[in-house]
Design a protein around this motif. Structure first.
Motif, PDB file in Angstrom:
ATOM      1  N   GLY A   1      38.181  39.485  37.114  1.00 60.41           N
ATOM      2  CA  GLY A   1      38.865  38.220  37.384  1.00 60.41           C
ATOM      3  C   GLY A   1      38.041  37.021  36.963  1.00 60.41           C
ATOM      4  O   GLY A   1      38.572  35.935  36.729  1.00 60.41           O
ATOM      5  N   ALA A   2      36.713  37.219  36.853  1.00 57.32           N
ATOM      6  CA  ALA A   2      35.834  36.110  36.462  1.00 57.32           C
ATOM      7  C   ALA A   2      35.286  36.306  35.056  1.00 57.32           C
ATOM      8  O   ALA A   2      35.267  35.378  34.244  1.00 57.32           O
ATOM      9  CB  ALA A   2      34.689  35.983  37.463  1.00 57.32           C
ATOM     10  N   VAL A   3      34.822  37.525  34.762  1.00 60.40           N
ATOM     11  CA  VAL A   3      34.246  37.806  33.439  1.00 60.40           C
ATOM     12  C   VAL A   3      34.895  39.052  32.847  1.00 60.40           C
ATOM     13  O   VAL A   3      35.528  39.834  33.566  1.00 60.40           O
ATOM     14  CB  VAL A   3      32.711  38.002  33.518  1.00 60.40           C
TER      15      VAL A   3
ATOM     16  N   SER B   1      38.482  38.926  21.744  1.00 54.65           N
ATOM     17  CA  SER B   1      38.042  37.540  21.604  1.00 54.65           C
ATOM     18  C   SER B   1      37.720  36.927  22.957  1.00 54.65           C
ATOM     19  O   SER B   1      38.486  37.055  23.903  1.00 54.65           O
ATOM     20  CB  SER B   1      39.131  36.710  20.916  1.00 54.65           C
ATOM     21  N   GLY B   2      36.564  36.272  23.031  1.00 49.26           N
ATOM     22  CA  GLY B   2      36.190  35.568  24.249  1.00 49.26           C
ATOM     23  C   GLY B   2      35.589  36.427  25.340  1.00 49.26           C
ATOM     24  O   GLY B   2      35.309  35.937  26.433  1.00 49.26           O
ATOM     25  N   VAL B   3      35.352  37.725  25.078  1.00 48.71           N
ATOM     26  CA  VAL B   3      34.740  38.563  26.118  1.00 48.71           C
ATOM     27  C   VAL B   3      33.315  38.085  26.393  1.00 48.71           C
ATOM     28  O   VAL B   3      32.656  37.476  25.546  1.00 48.71           O
ATOM     29  CB  VAL B   3      34.717  40.078  25.763  1.00 48.71           C
ATOM     30  N   ASN B   4      32.825  38.397  27.599  1.00 51.34           N
ATOM     31  CA  ASN B   4      31.484  37.982  28.003  1.00 51.34           C
ATOM     32  C   ASN B   4      30.424  39.020  27.638  1.00 51.34           C
ATOM     33  O   ASN B   4      29.226  38.720  27.644  1.00 51.34           O
ATOM     34  CB  ASN B   4      31.450  37.710  29.506  1.00 51.34           C
ATOM     35  N   ALA B   5      30.870  40.246  27.391  1.00 48.27           N
ATOM     36  CA  ALA B   5      29.947  41.314  26.985  1.00 48.27           C
ATOM     37  C   ALA B   5      30.724  42.291  26.126  1.00 48.27           C
ATOM     38  O   ALA B   5      31.933  42.460  26.300  1.00 48.27           O
ATOM     39  CB  ALA B   5      29.361  42.021  28.202  1.00 48.27           C
TER      40      ALA B   5
ATOM     41  N   ILE C   1      42.503  48.791  39.101  1.00 49.38           N
ATOM     42  CA  ILE C   1      41.845  49.827  39.890  1.00 49.38           C
ATOM     43  C   ILE C   1      40.898  49.093  40.818  1.00 49.38           C
ATOM     44  O   ILE C   1      39.885  48.537  40.370  1.00 49.38           O
ATOM     45  CB  ILE C   1      41.113  50.834  38.991  1.00 49.38           C
ATOM     46  N   GLY C   2      41.230  49.052  42.105  1.00 51.75           N
ATOM     47  CA  GLY C   2      40.426  48.293  43.066  1.00 51.75           C
ATOM     48  C   GLY C   2      40.268  46.864  42.607  1.00 51.75           C
ATOM     49  O   GLY C   2      41.243  46.169  42.314  1.00 51.75           O
ATOM     50  N   ALA C   3      39.009  46.437  42.480  1.00 50.16           N
ATOM     51  CA  ALA C   3      38.715  45.045  42.121  1.00 50.16           C
ATOM     52  C   ALA C   3      38.779  44.784  40.622  1.00 50.16           C
ATOM     53  O   ALA C   3      38.594  43.646  40.194  1.00 50.16           O
ATOM     54  CB  ALA C   3      37.321  44.675  42.640  1.00 50.16           C
ATOM     55  N   LEU C   4      39.038  45.819  39.840  1.00 52.86           N
ATOM     56  CA  LEU C   4      38.962  45.667  38.382  1.00 52.86           C
ATOM     57  C   LEU C   4      40.344  45.660  37.733  1.00 52.86           C
ATOM     58  O   LEU C   4      41.201  46.474  38.084  1.00 52.86           O
ATOM     59  CB  LEU C   4      38.129  46.804  37.771  1.00 52.86           C
TER      60      LEU C   4
ATOM     61  N   ILE D   1      26.691  40.904  34.079  1.00 53.49           N
ATOM     62  CA  ILE D   1      27.427  39.798  33.436  1.00 53.49           C
ATOM     63  C   ILE D   1      27.635  38.723  34.490  1.00 53.49           C
ATOM     64  O   ILE D   1      28.182  38.989  35.561  1.00 53.49           O
ATOM     65  CB  ILE D   1      28.803  40.252  32.921  1.00 53.49           C
ATOM     66  N   SER D   2      27.172  37.510  34.194  1.00 57.82           N
ATOM     67  CA  SER D   2      27.274  36.465  35.222  1.00 57.82           C
ATOM     68  C   SER D   2      28.328  35.433  34.842  1.00 57.82           C
ATOM     69  O   SER D   2      28.754  35.362  33.701  1.00 57.82           O
ATOM     70  CB  SER D   2      25.919  35.798  35.414  1.00 57.82           C
TER      71      SER D   2
END
Ligand SMILES: [Zn+2]
Ligand SMILES: [Zn+2]
Length: 255
Positions: free
Chosen positions: A132-134, A154-158, A107-110, A254-255
């Protein structure tokens, strides 16, 4: 990418995720006026919502979806099973898209990555959302942790993670026996201990934010939820955020 909650609990849920001009609303269990007000609290207009993603057909997640989506002409995405359950209520909406619990879509950028969960609904899912990054993982309304869930998260940033009840409080609390059995069952809701068990089974090395969500007002306390997750993550209890029914939680970056 950033995310925030409109409110979380059995009286209504809504979570927004935004990156690069795309903003999705995951579930909408509030009336139109209330939803507009809660979005406004986060600095959002209804027109900034690119799509609504639905996890399952329970009222605290879907009751506000038809009216809000129709009023502001927002596309809605839900599983085939969820749509089969709610087809009549969704009849007047033109922009409804079905997906399978294992389909990834954009959906758009996500990028949206649903995963199937055990819960007493027709085809319930929860989501990982990425720019695409986080990656943000969202998991509520799940009866028990599964290897598929642990792998998906697993491995999610948030992580926004259900801590529905403390098992002792539920069993000694005011609910009727049948409801206690439903909530504690394998198609019910995650206890603090079950969520802690899931966290222990995941790769948590990239986590920047953990928010406990969908807390029962009768059968849990923020302190118990925080203590369970902090024990599993080996972090300070204060580091764990809480999504409340009234206020949800404010934007997290989230950075
Ligand atoms: Zn729910
Ligand atoms: Zn539910």
């Amino acid at each position: 990418m950033r995310f925030a909650s409109l409110g979380s609990g059995s009286d209504g849920n809504g979570l927004v995720v935004e990156a690069a001009g795309t903003c999705v609303l995951i579930d909408c269990g509030f009336g139109v006026k209330d939803t507009v007000w809660r979005l406004g609290r986060l600095g959002l207009e209804p027109s900034s919502i690119s799509a609504i993603l639905v996890t399952h057909e329970h009222g605290d997640h879907i009751s506000g979806v038809p009216a809000f989506a129709a009023r502001y002409e927002i596309p809605v995405w839900a599983t085939f099973g969820t749509l089969a359950e709610v087809s009549i209520r969704f009849e007047e909406m033109t922009q409804v898209y079905a997906f399978d619990s294992h389909d990834h879509f954009a959906i758009g950028a996500l990028e949206i990555m649903p995963f199937a969960v055990p819960h007493d609904a027709r085809e319930p899912v929860q989501f990982v959302v990425s720019d695409g990054a986080v990656r943000l993982g969202v998991l509520t309304d799940t009866g028990c942790p599964t290897p598929h869930i642990a792998q998906s998260l697993s491995g999610v940033n948030a992580l926004v993670l259900e801590c529905n009840h403390d098992l002792d409080m539920l069993m000694n609390g005011p609910y009727p026996a049948q409801l206690k059995r439903r909530i504690a069952g394998r198609l019910g809701h995650l206890s603090n201990d079950a969520s802690a068990e899931l966290v222990r089974a995941m790769d948590c090395s990239r986590l920047q934010h953990v928010i406990a969500a969908h807390l029962s007002e009768k059968n849990n306390t923020p302190e118990l939820a925080r203590a369970a997750l902090a024990g599993a993550l080996n972090c300070a209890p204060d580091w764990i955020g809480i999504a409340t029914q009234e206020d949800g939680f404010a934007w997290r970056e989230i950075s």
